[in-house]
Design a protein around this motif. Sequence first.
Motif, PDB file in Angstrom:
ATOM      1  N   ALA A   1       0.173  11.573  13.518  1.00 23.03           N
ATOM      2  CA  ALA A   1       0.774  10.364  12.962  1.00 23.03           C
ATOM      3  C   ALA A   1       1.972  10.721  12.091  1.00 23.03           C
ATOM      4  O   ALA A   1       1.841  11.468  11.120  1.00 23.03           O
ATOM      5  CB  ALA A   1      -0.255   9.583  12.150  1.00 23.03           C
ATOM      6  N   SER A   2       3.129  10.194  12.442  1.00 20.56           N
ATOM      7  CA  SER A   2       4.311  10.371  11.598  1.00 20.56           C
ATOM      8  C   SER A   2       4.207   9.452  10.390  1.00 20.56           C
ATOM      9  O   SER A   2       3.402   8.515  10.359  1.00 20.56           O
ATOM     10  CB  SER A   2       5.568  10.050  12.396  1.00 20.56           C
ATOM     11  OG  SER A   2       5.591   8.665  12.725  1.00 20.56           O
ATOM     12  N   ALA A   3       5.050   9.694   9.389  1.00 19.31           N
ATOM     13  CA  ALA A   3       5.070   8.834   8.212  1.00 19.31           C
ATOM     14  C   ALA A   3       5.465   7.408   8.600  1.00 19.31           C
ATOM     15  O   ALA A   3       4.952   6.440   8.032  1.00 19.31           O
ATOM     16  CB  ALA A   3       6.036   9.392   7.172  1.00 19.31           C
ATOM     17  N   LEU A   4       6.358   7.281   9.590  1.00 20.11           N
ATOM     18  CA  LEU A   4       6.770   5.947  10.035  1.00 20.11           C
ATOM     19  C   LEU A   4       5.594   5.178  10.615  1.00 20.11           C
ATOM     20  O   LEU A   4       5.374   4.004  10.286  1.00 20.11           O
ATOM     21  CB  LEU A   4       7.883   6.063  11.078  1.00 20.11           C
ATOM     22  CG  LEU A   4       8.335   4.739  11.730  1.00 20.11           C
ATOM     23  CD1 LEU A   4       8.886   3.784  10.689  1.00 20.11           C
ATOM     24  CD2 LEU A   4       9.357   4.986  12.830  1.00 20.11           C
ATOM     25  N   VAL A   5       4.824   5.823  11.481  1.00 21.65           N
ATOM     26  CA  VAL A   5       3.673   5.167  12.100  1.00 21.65           C
ATOM     27  C   VAL A   5       2.628   4.806  11.047  1.00 21.65           C
ATOM     28  O   VAL A   5       2.064   3.704  11.060  1.00 21.65           O
ATOM     29  CB  VAL A   5       3.072   6.085  13.188  1.00 21.65           C
ATOM     30  CG1 VAL A   5       1.666   5.637  13.558  1.00 21.65           C
ATOM     31  CG2 VAL A   5       3.960   6.093  14.431  1.00 21.65           C
ATOM     32  N   LEU A   6       2.369   5.710  10.115  1.00 22.17           N
ATOM     33  CA  LEU A   6       1.400   5.429   9.055  1.00 22.17           C
ATOM     34  C   LEU A   6       1.875   4.264   8.184  1.00 22.17           C
ATOM     35  O   LEU A   6       1.085   3.386   7.814  1.00 22.17           O
ATOM     36  CB  LEU A   6       1.189   6.668   8.196  1.00 22.17           C
ATOM     37  CG  LEU A   6       0.457   7.832   8.859  1.00 22.17           C
ATOM     38  CD1 LEU A   6       0.479   9.052   7.950  1.00 22.17           C
ATOM     39  CD2 LEU A   6      -0.982   7.451   9.182  1.00 22.17           C
ATOM     40  N   PHE A   7       3.158   4.247   7.871  1.00 19.57           N
ATOM     41  CA  PHE A   7       3.696   3.154   7.062  1.00 19.57           C
ATOM     42  C   PHE A   7       3.539   1.815   7.771  1.00 19.57           C
ATOM     43  O   PHE A   7       3.100   0.831   7.168  1.00 19.57           O
ATOM     44  CB  PHE A   7       5.174   3.404   6.758  1.00 19.57           C
ATOM     45  CG  PHE A   7       5.874   2.214   6.163  1.00 19.57           C
ATOM     46  CD1 PHE A   7       5.676   1.860   4.830  1.00 19.57           C
ATOM     47  CD2 PHE A   7       6.711   1.413   6.937  1.00 19.57           C
ATOM     48  CE1 PHE A   7       6.302   0.742   4.290  1.00 19.57           C
ATOM     49  CE2 PHE A   7       7.340   0.297   6.398  1.00 19.57           C
ATOM     50  CZ  PHE A   7       7.133  -0.032   5.073  1.00 19.57           C
ATOM     51  N   LEU A   8       3.882   1.776   9.053  1.00 23.86           N
ATOM     52  CA  LEU A   8       3.776   0.526   9.800  1.00 23.86           C
ATOM     53  C   LEU A   8       2.330   0.050   9.869  1.00 23.86           C
ATOM     54  O   LEU A   8       2.058  -1.151   9.761  1.00 23.86           O
ATOM     55  CB  LEU A   8       4.342   0.706  11.205  1.00 23.86           C
ATOM     56  CG  LEU A   8       5.862   0.889  11.301  1.00 23.86           C
ATOM     57  CD1 LEU A   8       6.260   1.286  12.719  1.00 23.86           C
ATOM     58  CD2 LEU A   8       6.596  -0.374  10.880  1.00 23.86           C
ATOM     59  N   GLY A   9       1.394   0.979  10.058  1.00 27.90           N
ATOM     60  CA  GLY A   9      -0.013   0.604  10.130  1.00 27.90           C
ATOM     61  C   GLY A   9      -0.543   0.070   8.813  1.00 27.90           C
ATOM     62  O   GLY A   9      -1.190  -0.989   8.761  1.00 27.90           O
ATOM     63  N   VAL A  10      -0.263   0.788   7.725  1.00 29.72           N
ATOM     64  CA  VAL A  10      -0.749   0.367   6.410  1.00 29.72           C
ATOM     65  C   VAL A  10      -0.071  -0.933   5.980  1.00 29.72           C
ATOM     66  O   VAL A  10      -0.719  -1.850   5.462  1.00 29.72           O
ATOM     67  CB  VAL A  10      -0.508   1.481   5.371  1.00 29.72           C
ATOM     68  CG1 VAL A  10      -0.877   0.998   3.969  1.00 29.72           C
ATOM     69  CG2 VAL A  10      -1.317   2.730   5.728  1.00 29.72           C
ATOM     70  N   LYS A  11       1.237  -1.010   6.203  1.00 23.53           N
ATOM     71  CA  LYS A  11       1.980  -2.225   5.831  1.00 23.53           C
ATOM     72  C   LYS A  11       1.473  -3.434   6.620  1.00 23.53           C
ATOM     73  O   LYS A  11       1.366  -4.547   6.068  1.00 23.53           O
ATOM     74  CB  LYS A  11       3.464  -2.001   6.116  1.00 23.53           C
ATOM     75  CG  LYS A  11       4.376  -3.202   5.814  1.00 23.53           C
ATOM     76  CD  LYS A  11       4.522  -3.417   4.326  1.00 23.53           C
ATOM     77  CE  LYS A  11       5.715  -4.318   3.990  1.00 23.53           C
ATOM     78  NZ  LYS A  11       5.670  -5.634   4.609  1.00 23.53           N
ATOM     79  N   ALA A  12       1.149  -3.239   7.886  1.00 24.24           N
ATOM     80  CA  ALA A  12       0.665  -4.353   8.702  1.00 24.24           C
ATOM     81  C   ALA A  12      -0.671  -4.876   8.178  1.00 24.24           C
ATOM     82  O   ALA A  12      -0.891  -6.093   8.152  1.00 24.24           O
ATOM     83  CB  ALA A  12       0.530  -3.915  10.156  1.00 24.24           C
ATOM     84  N   VAL A  13      -1.564  -3.986   7.772  1.00 25.46           N
ATOM     85  CA  VAL A  13      -2.853  -4.423   7.224  1.00 25.46           C
ATOM     86  C   VAL A  13      -2.634  -5.224   5.942  1.00 25.46           C
ATOM     87  O   VAL A  13      -3.275  -6.260   5.720  1.00 25.46           O
ATOM     88  CB  VAL A  13      -3.764  -3.209   6.970  1.00 25.46           C
ATOM     89  CG1 VAL A  13      -5.042  -3.649   6.251  1.00 25.46           C
ATOM     90  CG2 VAL A  13      -4.126  -2.526   8.285  1.00 25.46           C
ATOM     91  N   TRP A  14      -1.721  -4.755   5.093  1.00 23.39           N
ATOM     92  CA  TRP A  14      -1.388  -5.513   3.874  1.00 23.39           C
ATOM     93  C   TRP A  14      -0.833  -6.892   4.233  1.00 23.39           C
ATOM     94  O   TRP A  14      -1.224  -7.905   3.665  1.00 23.39           O
ATOM     95  CB  TRP A  14      -0.381  -4.733   3.039  1.00 23.39           C
ATOM     96  CG  TRP A  14       0.140  -5.514   1.872  1.00 23.39           C
ATOM     97  CD1 TRP A  14       1.257  -6.305   1.834  1.00 23.39           C
ATOM     98  CD2 TRP A  14      -0.461  -5.618   0.565  1.00 23.39           C
ATOM     99  NE1 TRP A  14       1.393  -6.892   0.602  1.00 23.39           N
ATOM    100  CE2 TRP A  14       0.365  -6.495  -0.200  1.00 23.39           C
ATOM    101  CE3 TRP A  14      -1.588  -5.058  -0.030  1.00 23.39           C
ATOM    102  CZ2 TRP A  14       0.074  -6.812  -1.523  1.00 23.39           C
ATOM    103  CZ3 TRP A  14      -1.875  -5.385  -1.350  1.00 23.39           C
ATOM    104  CH2 TRP A  14      -1.053  -6.256  -2.074  1.00 23.39           C
TER     105      TRP A  14
END
Length: 425
Positions: free
Chosen positions: A372-385
Amino acid sequence: MTSSPVAPALALPSPEGREGWAVVTVGLAGLGILLVGLDLDVYLGLTAGALLVGAFLPLWLSSVRGSRWTVAVFVLLAACLVADVALSAWMSDSRVFSRVAFFESVFLLVSLAFGIGWILWARKLMPDWGIGVLFGLGLLLSVNPGSELFPVSPWKFGFALPVTILVLALAMRVRSRWVEVIALLGLAGVSALSSARSGAAVLLLVLVLVVWQSMKRPTTSRGAALRTVLLVGTLAVGTYFALQAAILDGAMGDEARERTLMQLDTSGSLIAGGRPELGATTALMGAQPAGFGGGTMPSMHDLQIAKSGMAGLGYDPNNGYVENYLFGAGIELHSVVGDLWAWYGLAGLVLAVVLAVFFVSRVAMLATARSASALVLFLGVKAVWDLMFSPAESALTTLVLGVALLAPVAARAPRPAAKLSVQAG
């Protein structure tokens, strides 16, 4: 720290004598991504990007079948469209019907479906980091300095999301964990100085996950992925309380400290105090479980139910906010879950649950596999928020890019004549 492993490259077919067509195809894909990110409104939420993508529907539609997740999302989007029409017609007997609100709710579904499908197709032609850069540029071009909230905090209400996506996409290109860590530290620092509390929290959580990935061995077992889900949940709670304590100590300035104290005094919880719309959502769900339909204007009775739910959290709803924002032009509950339920009923609620499970499970699986890249992790966490605390319209762009980049993509063997390659998955 080491960079994440790279999957075998997909190849862009470029048969002899057709190299020019391959370049045109990649250019078309890039233009579509830029326009989807730009979110240029043409008519009641129908964007220029959706019009372009819709014109090439046969080109990308088959890409949706590459993952069971995306198939499920598209089936539910179709169900939401049917539910929107049925609910709006049914509720028109007892409430005012708004043509504008109805078309906006329909075009939101169209934008979500078309954007996801186009980027899934584009992933076969260009690298994920390139898609992130183009999408981020589109978002950057859509920043409106003339908006009401932009002068309050240009970073928080303008540049935060596009710059974050651009920076993390470029860091993904470098394929170095150290670069991602430095980028995340810088972005989190700017967010903290700009009083963007939720933005700083998301970036700090992503930072911890990036570092954690570099400290463990990759695995693909379901048990390890489940343990990662529990770890992420624990880290999220820890980040929440650590950031709250830092804010109360003045780390993000006096304005953020006073706002946080006021919200804690109001409801005893930063989340409940900062998002009183949760009270309105639960109250309306109890009174009208089937939802309302995107074209339905709420009645005075609905308004009073929403206000009572917000008052139950200690919030004073008699300040014009409910009448002018939440119910001023339809029903807006300030969360993707609430909006999907209100506009599309039970089908929308199921879609929200599926999206939540998708993002949590994909982040866990990719992080466990150290891919998982930082971009993918950011998109996943941000989407849950966003599912819990952001309006559906403002969260749309994050959901489009998040679903498309986190969805698994079947790898194909590279062809000898390939001119361009792309990281898979």
